[in-house]
Design a protein around this motif. Structure first.
Motif, PDB file in Angstrom:
ATOM      1  N   ARG A 147       0.850  -1.198   0.000  1.00  0.00           N
ATOM      2  CA  ARG A 147       0.000   0.000   0.000  1.00  0.00           C
ATOM      3  C   ARG A 147       0.881   1.242   0.000  1.00  0.00           C
ATOM      4  O   ARG A 147       1.745   1.397   0.865  1.00  0.00           O
ATOM      5  CB  ARG A 147      -0.895   0.018   1.231  1.00  0.00           C
ATOM      6  CG  ARG A 147      -1.638   1.340   1.445  1.00  0.00           C
ATOM      7  CD  ARG A 147      -2.317   1.382   2.803  1.00  0.00           C
ATOM      8  NE  ARG A 147      -2.635   2.740   3.212  1.00  0.00           N
ATOM      9  CZ  ARG A 147      -2.702   3.134   4.476  1.00  0.00           C
ATOM     10  NH1 ARG A 147      -2.468   2.280   5.461  1.00  0.00           N
ATOM     11  NH2 ARG A 147      -2.991   4.390   4.767  1.00  0.00           N
ATOM     12  N   ASN A 171       1.107   5.149   0.579  1.00  0.00           N
ATOM     13  CA  ASN A 171       0.397   6.262   1.196  1.00  0.00           C
ATOM     14  C   ASN A 171       0.214   7.396   0.199  1.00  0.00           C
ATOM     15  O   ASN A 171      -0.785   8.116   0.230  1.00  0.00           O
ATOM     16  CB  ASN A 171       1.158   6.756   2.422  1.00  0.00           C
ATOM     17  CG  ASN A 171       1.347   5.653   3.454  1.00  0.00           C
ATOM     18  OD1 ASN A 171       2.347   4.935   3.411  1.00  0.00           O
ATOM     19  ND2 ASN A 171       0.391   5.475   4.346  1.00  0.00           N
ATOM     20  N   ALA A 195       0.633   7.577  -4.014  1.00  0.00           N
ATOM     21  CA  ALA A 195       0.937   6.888  -5.267  1.00  0.00           C
ATOM     22  C   ALA A 195       0.915   7.898  -6.409  1.00  0.00           C
ATOM     23  O   ALA A 195      -0.011   8.721  -6.497  1.00  0.00           O
ATOM     24  CB  ALA A 195      -0.068   5.772  -5.534  1.00  0.00           C
ATOM     25  N   VAL A 240      -2.264   1.779  -7.254  1.00  0.00           N
ATOM     26  CA  VAL A 240      -3.244   2.359  -6.328  1.00  0.00           C
ATOM     27  C   VAL A 240      -3.926   1.309  -5.452  1.00  0.00           C
ATOM     28  O   VAL A 240      -4.693   1.659  -4.554  1.00  0.00           O
ATOM     29  CB  VAL A 240      -4.338   3.159  -7.079  1.00  0.00           C
ATOM     30  CG1 VAL A 240      -3.722   4.207  -7.962  1.00  0.00           C
ATOM     31  CG2 VAL A 240      -5.234   2.234  -7.901  1.00  0.00           C
ATOM     32  N   GLN A 267      -5.008   1.305  -1.433  1.00  0.00           N
ATOM     33  CA  GLN A 267      -5.006   2.643  -0.851  1.00  0.00           C
ATOM     34  C   GLN A 267      -6.317   2.900  -0.105  1.00  0.00           C
ATOM     35  O   GLN A 267      -7.365   2.364  -0.452  1.00  0.00           O
ATOM     36  CB  GLN A 267      -4.812   3.717  -1.929  1.00  0.00           C
ATOM     37  CG  GLN A 267      -3.374   3.853  -2.405  1.00  0.00           C
ATOM     38  CD  GLN A 267      -3.153   5.135  -3.183  1.00  0.00           C
ATOM     39  OE1 GLN A 267      -3.737   5.340  -4.238  1.00  0.00           O
ATOM     40  NE2 GLN A 267      -2.299   6.003  -2.645  1.00  0.00           N
ATOM     41  N   ASP A 270      -5.078   8.236   1.964  1.00  0.00           N
ATOM     42  CA  ASP A 270      -3.959   8.232   1.035  1.00  0.00           C
ATOM     43  C   ASP A 270      -4.202   9.198  -0.123  1.00  0.00           C
ATOM     44  O   ASP A 270      -5.296   9.752  -0.272  1.00  0.00           O
ATOM     45  CB  ASP A 270      -3.724   6.820   0.502  1.00  0.00           C
ATOM     46  CG  ASP A 270      -3.391   5.836   1.611  1.00  0.00           C
ATOM     47  OD1 ASP A 270      -2.737   6.253   2.587  1.00  0.00           O
ATOM     48  OD2 ASP A 270      -3.811   4.661   1.512  1.00  0.00           O
ATOM     49  N   PHE A 327      -3.543   9.922  -4.425  1.00  0.00           N
ATOM     50  CA  PHE A 327      -3.215   9.405  -5.752  1.00  0.00           C
ATOM     51  C   PHE A 327      -3.094  10.584  -6.700  1.00  0.00           C
ATOM     52  O   PHE A 327      -4.036  11.362  -6.876  1.00  0.00           O
ATOM     53  CB  PHE A 327      -4.304   8.436  -6.220  1.00  0.00           C
ATOM     54  CG  PHE A 327      -4.128   7.928  -7.629  1.00  0.00           C
ATOM     55  CD1 PHE A 327      -2.882   7.579  -8.114  1.00  0.00           C
ATOM     56  CD2 PHE A 327      -5.226   7.786  -8.477  1.00  0.00           C
ATOM     57  CE1 PHE A 327      -2.711   7.106  -9.412  1.00  0.00           C
ATOM     58  CE2 PHE A 327      -5.074   7.305  -9.770  1.00  0.00           C
ATOM     59  CZ  PHE A 327      -3.811   6.969 -10.240  1.00  0.00           C
ATOM     60  N   SER A 366     -10.385   3.592  -6.732  1.00  0.00           N
ATOM     61  CA  SER A 366      -9.511   3.845  -5.593  1.00  0.00           C
ATOM     62  C   SER A 366     -10.231   4.775  -4.640  1.00  0.00           C
ATOM     63  O   SER A 366     -10.864   5.749  -5.065  1.00  0.00           O
ATOM     64  CB  SER A 366      -8.195   4.482  -6.046  1.00  0.00           C
ATOM     65  OG  SER A 366      -7.450   4.915  -4.933  1.00  0.00           O
ATOM     66  N   ALA A 406      -8.663   6.560  -2.478  1.00  0.00           N
ATOM     67  CA  ALA A 406      -7.712   7.601  -2.101  1.00  0.00           C
ATOM     68  C   ALA A 406      -8.168   8.975  -2.592  1.00  0.00           C
ATOM     69  O   ALA A 406      -8.979   9.092  -3.521  1.00  0.00           O
ATOM     70  CB  ALA A 406      -6.338   7.286  -2.672  1.00  0.00           C
TER      71      ALA A 406
END
Length: 294
Positions: free
Chosen positions: A168, A170, A172, A199, A202, A206, A208, A219, A221
Motif C-alpha cells: 500500500r 500512502n 501513489a 493504487v 489505498q 492516502d 493518488f 480507488s 484515495a
C-alpha cells in the motif's frame, strides 16, 4: 516457509541476504545457467545444495513463496509447475516486514528524476528518507542495514508493480504512460493496467496523483490531476523542458499531503538548485556562455 529467490540480480541478492538471517525459513535460490557460473555471488549467504539451475529444477520441489526478479517474465514455461505458488518481488517482501510511510512513483518516463527530487525535498524538510526501488537500491536494504527512517520514496516499474499483493502506497504517483516494454505485454492496455495497480490497497487517507485520464481508476484515495506547477519562479531553473513542471508539481503535492509547513520555500529552492540526475540531461555548468548538459 519454503521460499525460493528466483533470479539473483541486485534485488534478489538483497532479498536473499535478509531471508537467510531468519531461521524460520528454508531458502532456495534458482537462477539461469550453471550453478558454478553464479554461485560465488551468493556463497556467503547460502549453501550450494540449496541452489538450482533454472534449467534443472528438481522434480517435486515444494515451495510456499517465490520472490521473483522483476526482470523475469512470469509467463515463462519453467514457472508453470509453480502456478499455484504466490509470487512477489522484493519490494513486497520488504513491505511486509516494515511499518513505514511510502511514496511510490511510476511512469514510462521521469521516474528517477521525480523520486530523487521528492527525496531531496523531504530531506530538506528534516525527514530521514530511504530512496530505493527501481532506481537501483533494493527496498530490502532497509532490512539488511536498518536505519531509523521516517519515510520511503520508491521508484517502481510495471514489472515490480505486477508482483505486489498487499503493498500500500500512502502516496501513489503515475507520471505518464506511453507504449513501452511491449515485448513483455500483449497489449498497451495490459501495460496500463499493470501501472494502475499502484493504487491497490489505498485508503481514504492516502493520495493518488496522476494525469486526469487515469483518475477514473477504482480507488478510495484522495485524487489530484497532474498538471504543471504554477505560481513559482522558474527563471533560474537548471532543468530543460516544460515537463519538469509536472515533476515539481508532484513534489509540491507530496509535501502538502505530509503537512510540511515550508513546502513552498522548499520547492522554490529545489527549482533553483536541482541540477538533475546523472546522465538524464544533468546540468553541469556554464563556460564561455555555453551551457553544458550530460
Amino acid at each position: 516457509m519454503r521460499i525460493a529467490i528466483w533470479g539473483i540480480g541486485i534485488s534478489g541478492i538483497s532479498a536473499l541476504q535478509y531471508l537467510t538471517q531468519i531461521r524460520d525459513h528454508e531458502v532456495y535460490v534458482i537462477n539461469s545457467g550453471a550453478i558454478d557460473s553464479w554461485y560465488e555471488k551468493i556463497d556467503k549467504f547460502i549453501s550450494k545444495d540449496h541452489c538450482f539451475s533454472q534449467e534443472q529444477i528438481p522434480s517435486g520441489l515444494e515451495l510456499d513463496l517465490i520472490v521473483l526478479s522483476p526482470g523475469i517474465d512470469p509467463r515463462l514455461e519453467v514457472l508453470s509447475p509453480f502456478k499455484s505458488v504466490e509470487k512477489i518481488c522484493e519490494v513486497e517482501l520488504a513491505y511486509r516486514e516494515l511499518d513505514l510511510p511510502i511514496v511510490a512513483v511510476t511512469g514510462s518516463n521521469g521516474k528517477t528524476t521525480t523520486v530523487t527530487m521528492i527525496a531531496q525535498a523531504l530531506t530538506q524538510a528534516g525527514k530521514r528518507v530511504f530512496l530505493g526501488g527501481n532506481i537501483g537500491t533494493p527496498f530490502c536494504e532497509v532490512l539488511n542495514d536498518p536505519h531509523d527512517y521516517d519515510i520511503a520514496v520508491l521508484e517502481l516499474s510495471s514489472f515490480q508493480i505486477e508482483l505486489l499483493n498487499t503493498f500500500r502506497a500512502n502516496i501513489a504517483i503515475i507520471l505518464n504512460i506511453s507504449p513501452t516494454h511491449m515485448e513483455r505485454y500483449e497489449s498497451f492496455d495490459q501495460y496500463q493496467k499493470a501501472k494502475l495497480k499502484i493504487v491497490m490497497n489505498q485508503t481514504r487517507s492516502d493520495l493518488f496523483i496522476a494525469p486526469k485520464d487515469y483518475l477514473g481508476v477504482s480507488s478510495s484515495a484522495q485524487k489530484i490531476a497532474l498538471t504543471k506547477l504554477n505560481s513559482f519562479d522558474f527563471s533560474q531553473c537548471k532543468l530543460i523542458g516544460e515537463h519538469h513542471k509536472y515533476n515539481f508539481r508532484c513534489v509540491y503535492e507530496v509535501l502538502n499531503h505530509l503537512n510540511i509547513s515550508q513546502a513552498k520555500a522548499i520547492v522554490q529552492d529545489l527549482i533553483i538548485n536541482f541540477s538533475g540526475v546523472k546522465f538524464r540531461l544533468e546540468y553541469l555548468g556554464q563556460k564561455q556562455g555555453v551551457h553544458f548538459y550530460n
